[in-house]
Scaffold this active site. Sequence first.
Site, short mmCIF file in Angstrom:
data_model
loop_
_atom_site.label_atom_id
_atom_site.label_comp_id
_atom_site.label_asym_id
_atom_site.label_seq_id
_atom_site.Cartn_x
_atom_site.Cartn_y
_atom_site.Cartn_z
N ASN A 11 -54.66 36.44 75.86
CA ASN A 11 -53.83 37.62 75.63
C ASN A 11 -52.40 37.26 76.02
O ASN A 11 -52.06 37.19 77.20
CB ASN A 11 -54.34 38.79 76.48
CG ASN A 11 -53.49 40.03 76.33
OD1 ASN A 11 -52.62 40.11 75.45
ND2 ASN A 11 -53.73 41.02 77.17
N TRP A 12 -51.55 37.04 75.02
CA TRP A 12 -50.19 36.60 75.28
C TRP A 12 -49.28 37.73 75.74
O TRP A 12 -48.15 37.49 76.14
CB TRP A 12 -49.62 35.92 74.04
CG TRP A 12 -50.29 34.63 73.69
CD1 TRP A 12 -51.28 33.99 74.41
CD2 TRP A 12 -50.05 33.79 72.55
NE1 TRP A 12 -51.66 32.84 73.79
CE2 TRP A 12 -50.93 32.68 72.64
CE3 TRP A 12 -49.19 33.87 71.46
CZ2 TRP A 12 -50.95 31.66 71.69
CZ3 TRP A 12 -49.21 32.86 70.51
CH2 TRP A 12 -50.08 31.77 70.62
N LYS A 13 -49.77 38.97 75.64
CA LYS A 13 -49.02 40.15 76.07
C LYS A 13 -47.62 40.14 75.43
O LYS A 13 -47.45 39.64 74.33
CB LYS A 13 -48.98 40.23 77.59
CG LYS A 13 -50.39 40.19 78.21
CD LYS A 13 -50.41 40.52 79.67
CE LYS A 13 -51.84 40.47 80.21
NZ LYS A 13 -51.92 40.89 81.62
N HIS A 97 -57.00 47.79 76.99
CA HIS A 97 -56.53 47.00 78.12
C HIS A 97 -55.93 47.94 79.16
O HIS A 97 -55.34 48.97 78.83
CB HIS A 97 -55.48 45.98 77.66
CG HIS A 97 -55.16 44.95 78.69
ND1 HIS A 97 -54.29 45.20 79.74
CD2 HIS A 97 -55.59 43.67 78.85
CE1 HIS A 97 -54.20 44.11 80.49
NE2 HIS A 97 -54.98 43.17 79.97
N GLU A 99 -53.35 47.86 80.84
CA GLU A 99 -51.92 48.11 80.68
C GLU A 99 -51.67 49.17 79.62
O GLU A 99 -50.70 49.94 79.71
CB GLU A 99 -51.20 46.80 80.37
CG GLU A 99 -51.19 45.86 81.58
CD GLU A 99 -51.04 44.39 81.25
OE1 GLU A 99 -51.16 43.58 82.18
OE2 GLU A 99 -50.84 44.06 80.06
N GLU A 165 -62.13 43.58 83.35
CA GLU A 165 -60.88 43.20 83.99
C GLU A 165 -60.58 44.15 85.13
O GLU A 165 -60.06 45.25 84.90
CB GLU A 165 -59.74 43.21 82.99
CG GLU A 165 -59.83 42.15 81.91
CD GLU A 165 -58.48 41.86 81.29
OE1 GLU A 165 -58.08 40.70 81.26
OE2 GLU A 165 -57.81 42.81 80.84
N GLY A 171 -52.89 39.63 86.81
CA GLY A 171 -51.55 39.14 87.08
C GLY A 171 -51.17 39.08 88.55
O GLY A 171 -50.02 38.82 88.89
N SER A 209 -56.56 37.12 86.45
CA SER A 209 -56.14 35.93 87.20
C SER A 209 -57.11 34.76 87.02
O SER A 209 -57.40 34.02 87.97
CB SER A 209 -55.95 36.26 88.68
OG SER A 209 -54.88 37.19 88.85
N GLY A 230 -54.80 35.91 80.65
CA GLY A 230 -53.44 36.40 80.47
C GLY A 230 -52.43 35.29 80.64
O GLY A 230 -52.21 34.46 79.76
N GLY A 231 -51.78 35.23 81.82
CA GLY A 231 -50.68 34.29 82.04
C GLY A 231 -51.03 32.84 81.78
O GLY A 231 -50.20 32.08 81.27
#
Length: 246
Positions: A11-13, A97, A99, A165, A171, A209, A230-231
């Site tokens: 997920n590049w967000k 998600h 977010e 999640e 994150g 994470s 994610g990151g």
Amino acid sequence: MPARRPLIAGNWKMNLLGKDAVALAAALRMSAATPAKVDLVVCPVALHVADVARTLSGSAVGVGGQDCHANPSGAHTGDISAEMLADVGARWVIVGHSERRTDHSETDEQVRAKAAAGLRAGLTPIICVGETLAQRKAGETLDVLARQIAASVPPGASNVVIAYEPVWAIGTGLTPTISEIDEAHRHLRARLGGAVPDAQAVRILYGGSVKPSNAAEILGVADVDGALVGGASLKAADFLPIVAAA
């Protein structure tokens, strides 16, 4: 129990300009480290889905959207439909998600409608669920997950993926213990029994994470069928070791 093919989704967000998204996609396409027995998906921002899909066309790497509207078209300024994602090469879509649930106040019912829209358009929805830190501390994790599964998964759907999640782990660098991940995934599998035709066939991913240093241990849990990353998905050097761990 049916064999569940591992799935690693990035997920590049809201990251990467167009040239950077294409460059990352090209690096993933060229890498010999992508295992043949793992499904690999990347989800760029909607603006770059078409370019990334073209870059990855004919490869083993799939492309997904990060969200979709419940309707196929209409007066919904700024939104994008599942059909539009499919039209430019997407085959997956993330819905629900945390977010989106937090920043846009999305409800379980809206998430279910978006998941149904993805299915309608021929996409595989990745339906996200997870508890907040306050809910975890209050001992409400399993109740929250049961409620989200019951209300977020379209009744009778079979071609769906669930992503667990924990909101507090996204994150932050924090992760639940392996026993907590195992408990949550086993609970989700049990609750899916009342929502889908074959709960044992549904892949349940862990997200929050995930990084090269912890991927193998997390992916070794029996009911963890992959990861929503994610990151660590923003650099091939970080993402591919997670894929290899699967």
